[in-house]
Motif scaffolding. Structure first.
Motif, short mmCIF file in Angstrom:
data_model
loop_
_atom_site.label_atom_id
_atom_site.label_comp_id
_atom_site.label_asym_id
_atom_site.label_seq_id
_atom_site.Cartn_x
_atom_site.Cartn_y
_atom_site.Cartn_z
N PRO A 123 63.54 50.64 54.83
CA PRO A 123 63.66 51.69 55.86
C PRO A 123 62.79 51.36 57.04
CG PRO A 123 62.28 52.41 54.01
CD PRO A 123 62.90 51.12 53.60
N PRO A 124 63.26 51.53 58.27
CA PRO A 124 62.45 51.21 59.44
C PRO A 124 61.15 52.01 59.42
CG PRO A 124 64.73 51.67 60.05
CD PRO A 124 64.57 52.07 58.62
N GLY B 237 67.32 36.15 46.91
CA GLY B 237 66.62 37.29 46.34
C GLY B 237 65.69 37.93 47.35
N SER B 238 64.56 38.37 46.87
CA SER B 238 63.62 39.12 47.70
C SER B 238 63.10 38.29 48.86
CB SER B 238 62.45 39.60 46.84
OG SER B 238 61.51 40.29 47.62
N ILE B 239 62.99 38.91 50.03
CA ILE B 239 62.55 38.22 51.24
C ILE B 239 61.06 38.46 51.43
CG2 ILE B 239 62.84 38.02 53.73
CD1 ILE B 239 65.64 39.19 53.37
N VAL B 240 60.33 37.38 51.73
CA VAL B 240 58.92 37.46 52.10
C VAL B 240 58.78 36.86 53.49
CG1 VAL B 240 56.55 36.80 51.53
CG2 VAL B 240 58.20 37.25 49.70
N GLN C 167 43.87 37.46 61.12
CA GLN C 167 44.62 38.17 60.08
C GLN C 167 46.07 37.72 60.03
OE1 GLN C 167 45.91 42.49 60.58
NE2 GLN C 167 44.18 42.78 59.18
N VAL C 168 46.63 37.64 58.83
CA VAL C 168 48.06 37.41 58.66
C VAL C 168 48.66 38.62 57.96
CG1 VAL C 168 47.96 34.90 58.65
CG2 VAL C 168 47.73 36.14 56.50
N ARG C 169 49.89 38.90 58.33
CA ARG C 169 50.62 40.03 57.76
C ARG C 169 51.74 39.50 56.88
NH1 ARG C 169 52.93 45.27 61.07
NH2 ARG C 169 54.47 45.99 59.52
N VAL C 170 51.88 40.05 55.69
CA VAL C 170 52.89 39.61 54.73
C VAL C 170 53.81 40.79 54.42
CG1 VAL C 170 53.34 38.42 52.56
CG2 VAL C 170 51.15 38.09 53.73
N ALA D 77 59.89 44.47 47.48
CA ALA D 77 58.98 45.50 46.96
C ALA D 77 58.70 46.58 47.99
CB ALA D 77 57.68 44.86 46.52
N ARG D 78 59.17 46.37 49.23
CA ARG D 78 58.95 47.31 50.32
C ARG D 78 57.47 47.62 50.50
NH1 ARG D 78 64.08 51.55 50.33
NH2 ARG D 78 65.69 49.94 50.21
#
Length: 448
Positions: A23-24, A240-243, A253-256, A261-262
């Motif tokens: 969800p946005p 499958g799941s996107i990272v 800082q890096v954002r993941v 898993a939202r």
């Protein structure tokens, strides 16, 4: 954002289940900064994979680079003043961009006159497009970004250089079988980078990242980042799941983003600004380097904990690229020092993609008090850092990107000077790598 009445469906040679978009995030949705996307409505033809041309066919291809394509065509190339046959062959100063595809089996080059695609092993040019000669853009031929989608006929192009073929604020979806663009995404500022996977298009701007669904070009997510002039971004490639990894909002800082898993994870990787990072294909490991360029840190992407730290050198350097091997046993690093390093990863990755990577246990050895143990706390940190096991030395100051080859213990290196190297390292004895191949990939394809 404007969406087409009949959205294009770019060809997908290897369909994978489409992950439900998250969800946005309300705090990230800003109507004033939403991109003005205008995908075309034309439907592409059925797709087939682009494979390296056999050597026998390669010799019979036309010398006119504008006619060399992944799709066979009986129509002659347009004969016009300044066509590819009359144009001098580009030299390194005409090179604007280099990048590997998702499985490191190919690399792409954007030039002031178009783009080219190469196979790494065996090395050969697959095809090229002279867009300046075709004249269907704004008059120039410059391509500042070219991103492949594995080995299929779909690419993402962004204009670049002094005379760009497309506006630098647009991402053009190119179908090489039709030799034309089948869609476009427009923005209000220059595009810094593009990443593709079979179900997503990721567009990187200076301070924002936009994630689109590939099937209908609908915007599914947007992310605020710190200033990102290099267009840093990485996305997992396994089905499958996107990272997705990008710079965070704070320095170092890096954002993941874990879309399956939202959840969002922030990793304070460095005290200095992040200069480069890499994500393993399965999305479980992240390697980061700062603007200092002395240390590279490897993190667990899911938990954000530090797994290992390795040292490139003791003096500052600009890190150009980081790459994991497919088996996650090695990490390769390139910098402006001209040396390619390979590090041994001491990480237990588990037997399945769902296992959480952990630091490998230290080998059990008898405890021996070293003669200089009393000054251990005084010695500089680099005396007890983990150094690379293998090195390959090139020209200092040139920009090189690296990837691990499909053959065991091999590394592919592509340079902005037009060079391609393939070398091999000894995982046991380490030391200097053995050079297996060296090519100037900008030379005319009809030369040996």
């Amino acid at each position: 954002m404007a969406t087409p009445a009949a959205a294009p469906a770019p060809p997908n040679p290897n369909p994978v289940p489409d992950d439900p978009p998250p969800p946005p995030q309300e705090e990230e949705q800003e109507e004033a900064t939403e991109p003005e996307s205008e995908p075309e409505t034309s439907q592409p033809a059925p797709t087939t994979s682009i494979e390296p041309t056999p050597s026998g066919d390669e010799e019979s291809e036309s010398d006119d680079s504008s006619s060399v394509s992944s799709a066979a065509s009986s129509a002659p190339a347009p004969a016009a003043a300044g066509s590819a046959a009359e144009r001098p062959f580009p030299v390194a100063k005409d090179l604007l961009h280099i990048s590997f595809n998702q499985d490191y089996g190919c690399f792409a080059a954007g030039t002031k006159s178009g783009f080219r695609i190469y196979n790494c092993d065996p090395f050969r040019e697959i095809f090229r497009r002279d867009l300046a000669a075709e004249g269907d853009g704004s008059g120039g031929g410059g391509i500042g970004v070219v991103e492949m989608l594995f080995r299929c006929n779909i690419l993402a192009l962004v204009g670049g250089g002094d005379n760009p073929h497309y506006p630098p604020n647009k991402v053009m979806i190119w179908d090489d079988h039709q030799s034309r663009c089948i869609g476009e995404l427009s923005f209000r500022s220059p595009v810094r980078g593009v990443r593709l996977r079979r179900d997503r298009i990721i567009v990187v701007l200076e301070n924002k990242i936009f994630v689109y669904n590939f099937a209908d070009l609908k915007l599914v997510h947007q992310i605020e980042t710190a200033p990102n002039p290099k267009g840093l971004c990485a996305v997992s490639q396994q089905p499958g799941s996107i990272v997705l990894v990008c710079p965070g909002a704070q320095k170092g800082q890096v954002r993941v983003e874990h879309y399956g898993a939202r959840k969002t994870k922030f990793i304070n990787a460095h005290t200095s600004r992040v200069a480069c990072f890499a994500l393993s294909q399965d999305g479980r490991l992240i390697a980061t380097a700062s603007t200092k360029g002395t240390l590279v840190r490897i993190y667990n992407a899911a938990e954000g904990n530090l797994l290992q730290e390795v040292r490139r050198g003791a003096d500052r350097a600009e890190i150009y690229s980081l790459a994991f091997s497919n088996n996650l046993q090695y990490l390769s690093v390139s910098s402006d020092k001209g040396t390619i390093h390979v590090f041994n990863l001491k990480i237990n990755v588990g037997s399945t993609p769902n296992d959480k990577p952990t630091p490998a246990p230290e080998p059990e050895v008898p405890h021996i008090s070293p003669p200089l143990s009393f000054i251990k706390g005084v010695l500089p940190k680099y005396f007890h850092s983990e150094w690379s096991v293998a090195q390959f030395r090139l020209h200092e100051g040139e920009q090189y990107i690296v990837a691990f080859g499909h053959e065991k213990n091999t590394v592919a290196v592509v340079g902005m000077d037009g060079s391609f190297y393939r070398c091999q390292f000894d995982p046991v004895n380490g030391g200097e790598m053995l050079q297996l191949e060296c090519y100037n990939f900008l030379k005319p394809s009809d030369q040996p």
